[in-house]
Write a protein that holds these residues in place. Sequence first.
Motif, PDB file in Angstrom:
ATOM      1  N   ASP A 186     -21.654 -29.448 -57.116  1.00 21.55           N
ATOM      2  CA  ASP A 186     -20.406 -30.155 -56.821  1.00 21.55           C
ATOM      3  C   ASP A 186     -20.211 -31.308 -57.813  1.00 21.55           C
ATOM      4  OD1 ASP A 186     -18.022 -30.634 -55.513  1.00 21.55           O
ATOM      5  OD2 ASP A 186     -18.918 -31.973 -54.024  1.00 21.55           O
ATOM      6  N   LEU A 187     -20.496 -31.004 -59.089  1.00 19.23           N
ATOM      7  CA  LEU A 187     -20.359 -31.991 -60.158  1.00 19.23           C
ATOM      8  C   LEU A 187     -19.654 -31.338 -61.340  1.00 19.23           C
ATOM      9  CD1 LEU A 187     -23.899 -33.680 -60.361  1.00 19.23           C
ATOM     10  CD2 LEU A 187     -21.788 -34.743 -59.551  1.00 19.23           C
ATOM     11  N   LYS A 188     -18.762 -32.107 -61.960  1.00 17.23           N
ATOM     12  CA  LYS A 188     -18.149 -31.636 -63.195  1.00 17.23           C
ATOM     13  C   LYS A 188     -19.060 -32.045 -64.344  1.00 17.23           C
ATOM     14  CE  LYS A 188     -13.735 -31.504 -65.674  1.00 17.23           C
ATOM     15  NZ  LYS A 188     -13.648 -30.039 -65.549  1.00 17.23           N
ATOM     16  N   LEU A 189     -19.535 -31.054 -65.116  1.00 13.89           N
ATOM     17  CA  LEU A 189     -20.528 -31.312 -66.155  1.00 13.89           C
ATOM     18  C   LEU A 189     -19.939 -31.326 -67.559  1.00 13.89           C
ATOM     19  CD1 LEU A 189     -23.420 -29.068 -64.764  1.00 13.89           C
ATOM     20  CD2 LEU A 189     -23.140 -31.549 -64.522  1.00 13.89           C
ATOM     21  N   PHE A 190     -18.814 -30.629 -67.777  1.00 14.45           N
ATOM     22  CA  PHE A 190     -18.244 -30.554 -69.117  1.00 14.45           C
ATOM     23  C   PHE A 190     -16.723 -30.662 -69.054  1.00 14.45           C
ATOM     24  CE2 PHE A 190     -22.221 -28.174 -69.364  1.00 14.45           C
ATOM     25  CZ  PHE A 190     -22.824 -28.783 -70.452  1.00 14.45           C
ATOM     26  N   GLU A 191     -16.176 -31.385 -70.046  1.00 14.61           N
ATOM     27  CA  GLU A 191     -14.737 -31.387 -70.277  1.00 14.61           C
ATOM     28  C   GLU A 191     -14.450 -30.303 -71.297  1.00 14.61           C
ATOM     29  OE1 GLU A 191     -12.671 -33.124 -68.664  1.00 14.61           O
ATOM     30  OE2 GLU A 191     -13.841 -34.742 -67.750  1.00 14.61           O
ATOM     31  N   ARG A 192     -13.535 -29.412 -71.002  1.00 16.93           N
ATOM     32  CA  ARG A 192     -13.238 -28.291 -71.875  1.00 16.93           C
ATOM     33  C   ARG A 192     -11.941 -28.526 -72.630  1.00 16.93           C
ATOM     34  NH1 ARG A 192     -15.913 -26.871 -67.489  1.00 16.93           N
ATOM     35  NH2 ARG A 192     -17.490 -25.232 -67.525  1.00 16.93           N
ATOM     36  N   ASN A 193     -12.002 -28.377 -73.946  1.00 10.82           N
ATOM     37  CA  ASN A 193     -10.833 -28.484 -74.805  1.00 10.82           C
ATOM     38  C   ASN A 193     -10.857 -27.297 -75.762  1.00 10.82           C
ATOM     39  OD1 ASN A 193      -8.629 -29.214 -76.280  1.00 10.82           O
ATOM     40  ND2 ASN A 193      -9.598 -30.970 -77.299  1.00 10.82           N
ATOM     41  N   VAL A 241     -33.483 -32.909 -66.323  1.00 16.23           N
ATOM     42  CA  VAL A 241     -33.822 -31.558 -66.778  1.00 16.23           C
ATOM     43  C   VAL A 241     -34.912 -31.604 -67.846  1.00 16.23           C
ATOM     44  CG1 VAL A 241     -32.917 -29.563 -68.060  1.00 16.23           C
ATOM     45  CG2 VAL A 241     -31.600 -30.546 -66.169  1.00 16.23           C
ATOM     46  N   GLN A 242     -34.831 -32.567 -68.754  1.00  9.71           N
ATOM     47  CA  GLN A 242     -35.841 -32.680 -69.803  1.00  9.71           C
ATOM     48  C   GLN A 242     -37.218 -32.945 -69.212  1.00  9.71           C
ATOM     49  OE1 GLN A 242     -34.788 -31.255 -72.359  1.00  9.71           O
ATOM     50  NE2 GLN A 242     -34.584 -32.795 -73.943  1.00  9.71           N
ATOM     51  N   ARG A 243     -37.262 -33.767 -68.160  1.00 11.29           N
ATOM     52  CA  ARG A 243     -38.543 -34.055 -67.517  1.00 11.29           C
ATOM     53  C   ARG A 243     -39.124 -32.788 -66.878  1.00 11.29           C
ATOM     54  NH1 ARG A 243     -36.834 -39.594 -66.795  1.00 11.29           N
ATOM     55  NH2 ARG A 243     -35.364 -39.102 -65.136  1.00 11.29           N
ATOM     56  N   VAL A 244     -38.240 -31.987 -66.263  1.00  9.37           N
ATOM     57  CA  VAL A 244     -38.694 -30.740 -65.647  1.00  9.37           C
ATOM     58  C   VAL A 244     -39.262 -29.799 -66.701  1.00  9.37           C
ATOM     59  CG1 VAL A 244     -37.935 -28.648 -64.462  1.00  9.37           C
ATOM     60  CG2 VAL A 244     -37.138 -30.886 -63.674  1.00  9.37           C
ATOM     61  N   PHE A 245     -38.565 -29.653 -67.823  1.00 12.42           N
ATOM     62  CA  PHE A 245     -39.024 -28.729 -68.852  1.00 12.42           C
ATOM     63  C   PHE A 245     -40.282 -29.235 -69.539  1.00 12.42           C
ATOM     64  CE2 PHE A 245     -35.100 -26.591 -68.156  1.00 12.42           C
ATOM     65  CZ  PHE A 245     -35.293 -25.297 -68.630  1.00 12.42           C
ATOM     66  N   PRO A 295     -12.333 -24.199 -77.385  1.00 15.85           N
ATOM     67  CA  PRO A 295     -13.722 -23.754 -77.531  1.00 15.85           C
ATOM     68  C   PRO A 295     -14.730 -24.899 -77.488  1.00 15.85           C
ATOM     69  CG  PRO A 295     -12.639 -23.804 -79.673  1.00 15.85           C
ATOM     70  CD  PRO A 295     -11.577 -24.137 -78.651  1.00 15.85           C
ATOM     71  N   LYS A 296     -14.228 -26.137 -77.514  1.00 16.26           N
ATOM     72  CA  LYS A 296     -15.136 -27.289 -77.576  1.00 16.26           C
ATOM     73  C   LYS A 296     -15.491 -27.771 -76.178  1.00 16.26           C
ATOM     74  CE  LYS A 296     -13.549 -28.949 -82.086  1.00 16.26           C
ATOM     75  NZ  LYS A 296     -13.015 -30.110 -82.849  1.00 16.26           N
ATOM     76  N   LEU A 297     -16.724 -28.244 -76.046  1.00 17.56           N
ATOM     77  CA  LEU A 297     -17.216 -28.799 -74.783  1.00 17.56           C
ATOM     78  C   LEU A 297     -17.660 -30.234 -75.001  1.00 17.56           C
ATOM     79  CD1 LEU A 297     -19.459 -25.915 -73.389  1.00 17.56           C
ATOM     80  CD2 LEU A 297     -17.168 -26.536 -72.653  1.00 17.56           C
ATOM     81  N   LYS A 298     -17.298 -31.095 -74.068  1.00 23.50           N
ATOM     82  CA  LYS A 298     -17.760 -32.476 -74.120  1.00 23.50           C
ATOM     83  C   LYS A 298     -18.503 -32.781 -72.827  1.00 23.50           C
ATOM     84  CE  LYS A 298     -16.288 -37.287 -74.503  1.00 23.50           C
ATOM     85  NZ  LYS A 298     -15.133 -38.215 -74.570  1.00 23.50           N
ATOM     86  N   PRO A 299     -19.806 -33.124 -72.914  1.00 26.61           N
ATOM     87  CA  PRO A 299     -20.552 -33.430 -71.686  1.00 26.61           C
ATOM     88  C   PRO A 299     -19.979 -34.648 -70.971  1.00 26.61           C
ATOM     89  CG  PRO A 299     -22.022 -33.129 -73.564  1.00 26.61           C
ATOM     90  CD  PRO A 299     -20.641 -33.223 -74.114  1.00 26.61           C
ATOM     91  N   THR A 300     -19.882 -34.584 -69.679  1.00 25.10           N
ATOM     92  CA  THR A 300     -19.475 -35.740 -68.885  1.00 25.10           C
ATOM     93  C   THR A 300     -20.662 -36.679 -68.702  1.00 25.10           C
ATOM     94  OG1 THR A 300     -20.068 -34.679 -66.802  1.00 25.10           O
ATOM     95  CG2 THR A 300     -17.834 -34.285 -67.637  1.00 25.10           C
ATOM     96  N   ASP A 301     -20.388 -37.852 -68.150  1.00 25.90           N
ATOM     97  CA  ASP A 301     -21.486 -38.781 -67.834  1.00 25.90           C
ATOM     98  C   ASP A 301     -22.462 -38.138 -66.859  1.00 25.90           C
ATOM     99  OD1 ASP A 301     -20.412 -40.686 -69.496  1.00 25.90           O
ATOM    100  OD2 ASP A 301     -19.422 -41.812 -67.878  1.00 25.90           O
ATOM    101  N   ASN A 302     -21.936 -37.339 -65.946  1.00 24.48           N
ATOM    102  CA  ASN A 302     -22.805 -36.630 -65.001  1.00 24.48           C
ATOM    103  C   ASN A 302     -23.786 -35.729 -65.741  1.00 24.48           C
ATOM    104  OD1 ASN A 302     -21.412 -37.735 -62.832  1.00 24.48           O
ATOM    105  ND2 ASN A 302     -19.962 -36.015 -62.724  1.00 24.48           N
ATOM    106  N   ALA A 303     -23.292 -35.018 -66.755  1.00 21.73           N
ATOM    107  CA  ALA A 303     -24.147 -34.103 -67.517  1.00 21.73           C
ATOM    108  C   ALA A 303     -25.223 -34.867 -68.277  1.00 21.73           C
ATOM    109  CB  ALA A 303     -23.294 -33.283 -68.481  1.00 21.73           C
ATOM    110  N   LEU A 304     -24.860 -36.000 -68.864  1.00 13.15           N
ATOM    111  CA  LEU A 304     -25.834 -36.791 -69.621  1.00 13.15           C
ATOM    112  C   LEU A 304     -26.950 -37.293 -68.717  1.00 13.15           C
ATOM    113  CD1 LEU A 304     -23.356 -38.803 -71.895  1.00 13.15           C
ATOM    114  CD2 LEU A 304     -24.757 -36.830 -72.543  1.00 13.15           C
ATOM    115  N   ARG A 305     -26.580 -37.748 -67.523  1.00 15.51           N
ATOM    116  CA  ARG A 305     -27.598 -38.225 -66.586  1.00 15.51           C
ATOM    117  C   ARG A 305     -28.464 -37.073 -66.084  1.00 15.51           C
ATOM    118  NH1 ARG A 305     -24.427 -41.575 -62.163  1.00 15.51           N
ATOM    119  NH2 ARG A 305     -26.538 -41.678 -61.280  1.00 15.51           N
TER     120      ARG A 305
END
Length: 316
Positions: free
Chosen positions: A56-63, A80-84, A65-75
């Motif tokens: 229930d989070l918006k992760l990318f702004e779509r324009n 995710v990096q810690r999990v991997f 073919p281009k994608l821009k990560p939202t603040d939610n995605a960055l956080r």
Amino acid sequence: MDAPTEHDLLPHITLRQVEAFRAVMRTQGMTSAAHMLSITQPAVSRLIADLEMSLDLKLFERNGPKLKPTDNALRLMEEVQRVFLGLQQIEQAARTIKRFPQTLMRIAAPPFLSLGYVSLVVGALRRQYPALRFSIHTDTSLAIADQVARGQHDLGFCTLPRGTNDVRVIHESSVEAVCVMPRRHKLADRDIIDVGMLADEPLIVLGESGSIRPQINGVFSSARIAPNITAEILFAATAGSLVEQGVGLALMDPFSARATRTEALVVKPFKPRVMLTYSMIAPLHLKLAEPVNFAATVVRNEIEAMLPNWAFASFN
């Protein structure tokens, strides 16, 4: 029965969705992420859409073919990096198990204890358990205490940081710091080197983070002598070659002193006493394996008796 929470009502995320999210964040595009994962671009888009719905989070702004990560995605990417990173550690452990298919004993020690001390322990273990194989890790005492607490090693040797209570201390030992000097030095015929004799001598000492450095500072302060420090070192094993090159006299632990001693150097007791205390440790919540108990017996019954003369014993 309790009413379902908002968390209970959300669909569960899958590892494949998280992999797709990580790939898009790393490549900044659906197509590139698809190549990374060896799947189609529509499949990546579907996984990302499903993840956004599940969280229930918006992760990318779509324009286009281009994608821009939202603040939610960055956080989210930080978690995710810690999990991997944890998954990579599991993979590394699996590779170690595959490399050492026989019984493996993982031992960790700082450099000064790796110079002779640990080899005696490992030698005794090898004679007692011929099928046993070893992984020997060298690190700082602080890192070793943390690693043993997390179960990364079966046995650790280190100067235990104050306040450490999440490891099992099996045994504790103390040795006295010594003074290393050129064989032709004017003090080389003295039986004991007193701090007063070093008033004008250039000195090589461990850096302020070293466990014996505060004591050395205190000894000189009590004697009202300003030490003439010409070199600070991180690892005591460096000191021997510096002494040989005339950089100064070294105050150091006896293990490193013996390991770095040459025909051109002599090792002398130093007074007042500067004590180095180190511990033999194991994970707190794991049952001690038989080889660990045997290693503790070797340390107590054999190695402990060698400690007072470690730096002064004959090479033969």
